[in-house]
Design a protein around this motif. Structure first.
Motif, PDB file in Angstrom:
ATOM      1  N   LEU A  33       0.852  -1.187   0.000  1.00  0.00           N
ATOM      2  CA  LEU A  33       0.000   0.000   0.000  1.00  0.00           C
ATOM      3  C   LEU A  33       0.888   1.237   0.000  1.00  0.00           C
ATOM      4  N   ASP A  34       0.519   2.223  -0.814  1.00  0.00           N
ATOM      5  CA  ASP A  34       1.330   3.439  -0.843  1.00  0.00           C
ATOM      6  C   ASP A  34       0.522   4.592  -1.394  1.00  0.00           C
ATOM      7  N   MET A  35       0.915   5.815  -0.972  1.00  0.00           N
ATOM      8  CA  MET A  35       0.298   7.021  -1.513  1.00  0.00           C
ATOM      9  C   MET A  35       0.680   7.216  -2.975  1.00  0.00           C
ATOM     10  N   ALA A  36       1.890   6.802  -3.340  1.00  0.00           N
ATOM     11  CA  ALA A  36       2.330   6.916  -4.732  1.00  0.00           C
ATOM     12  C   ALA A  36       1.444   6.063  -5.631  1.00  0.00           C
ATOM     13  N   GLU A  37       1.363   6.459  -6.882  1.00  0.00           N
ATOM     14  CA  GLU A  37       0.492   5.762  -7.823  1.00  0.00           C
ATOM     15  C   GLU A  37       1.135   4.512  -8.400  1.00  0.00           C
ATOM     16  N   GLU A  38       2.467   4.531  -8.553  1.00  0.00           N
ATOM     17  CA  GLU A  38       3.128   3.457  -9.299  1.00  0.00           C
ATOM     18  C   GLU A  38       4.283   2.863  -8.497  1.00  0.00           C
ATOM     19  N   LEU A  39       4.383   1.548  -8.510  1.00  0.00           N
ATOM     20  CA  LEU A  39       5.499   0.831  -7.902  1.00  0.00           C
ATOM     21  C   LEU A  39       6.585   0.646  -8.954  1.00  0.00           C
ATOM     22  N   VAL A  40       7.732   1.291  -8.736  1.00  0.00           N
ATOM     23  CA  VAL A  40       8.832   1.201  -9.692  1.00  0.00           C
ATOM     24  C   VAL A  40       9.743   0.049  -9.272  1.00  0.00           C
ATOM     25  N   ASP A  41       9.269  -1.148  -9.469  1.00  0.00           N
ATOM     26  CA  ASP A  41      10.031  -2.363  -9.170  1.00  0.00           C
ATOM     27  C   ASP A  41       9.318  -3.498  -9.872  1.00  0.00           C
ATOM     28  N   SER A  42       9.756  -3.797 -11.079  1.00  0.00           N
ATOM     29  CA  SER A  42       9.033  -4.763 -11.911  1.00  0.00           C
ATOM     30  C   SER A  42       9.003  -6.154 -11.292  1.00  0.00           C
ATOM     31  N   ALA A  43      10.064  -6.509 -10.551  1.00  0.00           N
ATOM     32  CA  ALA A  43      10.100  -7.842  -9.942  1.00  0.00           C
ATOM     33  C   ALA A  43       8.965  -8.022  -8.956  1.00  0.00           C
ATOM     34  N   LEU A  44       8.653  -6.976  -8.209  1.00  0.00           N
ATOM     35  CA  LEU A  44       7.534  -7.037  -7.268  1.00  0.00           C
ATOM     36  C   LEU A  44       6.204  -6.841  -7.978  1.00  0.00           C
ATOM     37  N   ALA A  45       6.158  -5.847  -8.861  1.00  0.00           N
ATOM     38  CA  ALA A  45       4.892  -5.513  -9.519  1.00  0.00           C
ATOM     39  C   ALA A  45       4.358  -6.671 -10.351  1.00  0.00           C
ATOM     40  N   ASP A  46       5.244  -7.506 -10.897  1.00  0.00           N
ATOM     41  CA  ASP A  46       4.825  -8.603 -11.773  1.00  0.00           C
ATOM     42  C   ASP A  46       4.626  -9.927 -11.042  1.00  0.00           C
ATOM     43  N   SER A  47       4.857  -9.944  -9.737  1.00  0.00           N
ATOM     44  CA  SER A  47       4.731 -11.191  -8.986  1.00  0.00           C
ATOM     45  C   SER A  47       3.267 -11.529  -8.727  1.00  0.00           C
ATOM     46  N   SER A  48       2.924 -12.790  -8.930  1.00  0.00           N
ATOM     47  CA  SER A  48       1.545 -13.222  -8.671  1.00  0.00           C
ATOM     48  C   SER A  48       1.234 -13.251  -7.178  1.00  0.00           C
ATOM     49  N   ASN A  49       2.266 -13.192  -6.348  1.00  0.00           N
ATOM     50  CA  ASN A  49       2.071 -13.192  -4.900  1.00  0.00           C
ATOM     51  C   ASN A  49       2.085 -11.796  -4.298  1.00  0.00           C
ATOM     52  N   VAL A  50       2.046 -10.772  -5.161  1.00  0.00           N
ATOM     53  CA  VAL A  50       2.058  -9.388  -4.696  1.00  0.00           C
ATOM     54  C   VAL A  50       0.834  -8.660  -5.223  1.00  0.00           C
ATOM     55  N   LEU A  51       0.100  -8.029  -4.320  1.00  0.00           N
ATOM     56  CA  LEU A  51      -1.020  -7.161  -4.682  1.00  0.00           C
ATOM     57  C   LEU A  51      -0.562  -5.721  -4.514  1.00  0.00           C
ATOM     58  N   VAL A  52      -0.547  -4.963  -5.592  1.00  0.00           N
ATOM     59  CA  VAL A  52      -0.066  -3.581  -5.572  1.00  0.00           C
ATOM     60  C   VAL A  52      -1.254  -2.633  -5.465  1.00  0.00           C
ATOM     61  N   CYS A  53      -1.263  -1.812  -4.429  1.00  0.00           N
ATOM     62  CA  CYS A  53      -2.362  -0.868  -4.184  1.00  0.00           C
ATOM     63  C   CYS A  53      -1.782   0.534  -4.059  1.00  0.00           C
ATOM     64  N   GLY A  54      -1.697   1.246  -5.181  1.00  0.00           N
ATOM     65  CA  GLY A  54      -1.176   2.599  -5.182  1.00  0.00           C
ATOM     66  C   GLY A  54      -2.274   3.637  -5.053  1.00  0.00           C
ATOM     67  N   GLY A  55      -1.861   4.877  -4.776  1.00  0.00           N
ATOM     68  CA  GLY A  55      -2.809   5.976  -4.645  1.00  0.00           C
ATOM     69  C   GLY A  55      -3.691   5.870  -3.422  1.00  0.00           C
ATOM     70  N   ILE A  56      -3.192   5.218  -2.364  1.00  0.00           N
ATOM     71  CA  ILE A  56      -3.972   5.009  -1.145  1.00  0.00           C
ATOM     72  C   ILE A  56      -3.534   5.995  -0.069  1.00  0.00           C
ATOM     73  N   ASP A  57      -4.463   6.810   0.418  1.00  0.00           N
ATOM     74  CA  ASP A  57      -4.191   7.661   1.584  1.00  0.00           C
ATOM     75  C   ASP A  57      -4.527   6.845   2.824  1.00  0.00           C
ATOM     76  N   ILE A  58      -3.515   6.244   3.406  1.00  0.00           N
ATOM     77  CA  ILE A  58      -3.750   5.311   4.516  1.00  0.00           C
ATOM     78  C   ILE A  58      -4.200   6.039   5.780  1.00  0.00           C
ATOM     79  N   THR A  59      -4.149   7.372   5.799  1.00  0.00           N
ATOM     80  CA  THR A  59      -4.661   8.107   6.957  1.00  0.00           C
ATOM     81  C   THR A  59      -6.167   8.337   6.869  1.00  0.00           C
ATOM     82  N   ASP A  60      -6.763   7.988   5.729  1.00  0.00           N
ATOM     83  CA  ASP A  60      -8.211   8.078   5.547  1.00  0.00           C
ATOM     84  C   ASP A  60      -8.806   6.728   5.926  1.00  0.00           C
ATOM     85  N   LEU A  61      -9.574   6.682   6.993  1.00  0.00           N
ATOM     86  CA  LEU A  61     -10.065   5.408   7.512  1.00  0.00           C
ATOM     87  C   LEU A  61     -10.900   4.663   6.484  1.00  0.00           C
ATOM     88  N   HIS A  62     -11.734   5.380   5.729  1.00  0.00           N
ATOM     89  CA  HIS A  62     -12.569   4.715   4.727  1.00  0.00           C
ATOM     90  C   HIS A  62     -11.699   4.040   3.667  1.00  0.00           C
TER      91      HIS A  62
END
Length: 231
Positions: A33-62
């Motif tokens: 989870l990250d506020m940034a929109e894009e994960l710049v790491d293809s090894a992680l971004a392309d892994s079937s065991n990784v769920l990438v959730c960008g653009g998340i304001d984790i301080t917003d409870l909803h």
């Protein structure tokens, strides 16, 4: 809980990516989870065991609750939460703006408490879960120029201790690591004359965090563990 899933806030940063790689090596499924929109790491971004959730304001409870539900739906459960999202600020108190205190609280404390609040119902339903936060050595003893940062990290430590006491009889453990200087590119750029070999590598710190999230640390809760390298 045969399939283990770890949620990592601040997952696109140096420590977040290191924690993801350590977790994958240990057999976890990983949600980044990250506020940034894009994960710049293809090894992680392309892994079937990784769920990438960008653009998340984790301080917003909803938003935090929605993304935890997404992780649960995708992987089936949430085993651990690593609260890595945060930031640093250095300035003389004499000349600094007071809004830096709000910013450090928002980045370091509110990220941890909101993500924990969103994950907690899943842990309670499972009667099992691990939360690991990132405090700092400065939470114990401040230094010049870092008052807002030190105060915010002290807030993380006290949150961890308090939540651990609240949840200790419900199968949920809460701990924190307290690093000194982490060996990242921005820190090297900011302190080019320092001995980088004395600093804590992101990988080394990540391994300690994953230890605290593991069954091997079953007897540990409410701890703020110093991870200081040779600083």
């Amino acid at each position: 809980m045969n399939a283990r899933t770890v949620v990592i806030t601040g997952g696109f940063g140096s420590l977040g990516r290191a924690a993801a790689k350590v977790a994958l090596d240990q057999g976890y499924q990983v949600a980044l989870l990250d506020m940034a929109e894009e994960l710049v790491d293809s090894a992680l971004a392309d892994s079937s065991n990784v769920l990438v959730c960008g653009g998340i304001d984790i301080t917003d409870l909803h938003q935090a609750q929605e993304v935890m539900e997404k992780v649960k739906s995708h992987f089936g459960e949430i085993s651990a939460l690593l609260n890595i999202a945060g930031g640093f600020h250095w300035a003389s108190f004499e000349f600094d703006e007071l809004d830096s205190w709000d910013r450090m609280h928002h980045m370091n404390v509110k990220t941890a408490i909101t993500a924990s609040k969103a994950a907690l119902p899943h842990f309670i339903a499972q009667q099992r879960g691990r939360i690991v936060c990132v405090s700092a050595g400065a939470a114990v003893k401040g230094d010049m120029g870092i008052a807002p940062y030190a105060a915010s990290k002290a807030g993380v430590s006290r949150f961890v201790e308090s939540l651990a006491a609240e949840l200790k009889d419900r199968g949920i453990r809460v701990n924190a690591v307290a690093p000194s200087i982490i060996d990242t590119a921005p820190n090297r750029e900011a302190m080019p004359d320092e001995d980088f070999t004395k600093w804590v590598s992101p990988e080394a710190l990540a391994k300690v965090m994953l230890f605290l999230a593991s069954d091997d640390a079953e007897a540990i809760t409410g701890a703020v563990l110093p991870v200081t390298g040779r600083v």
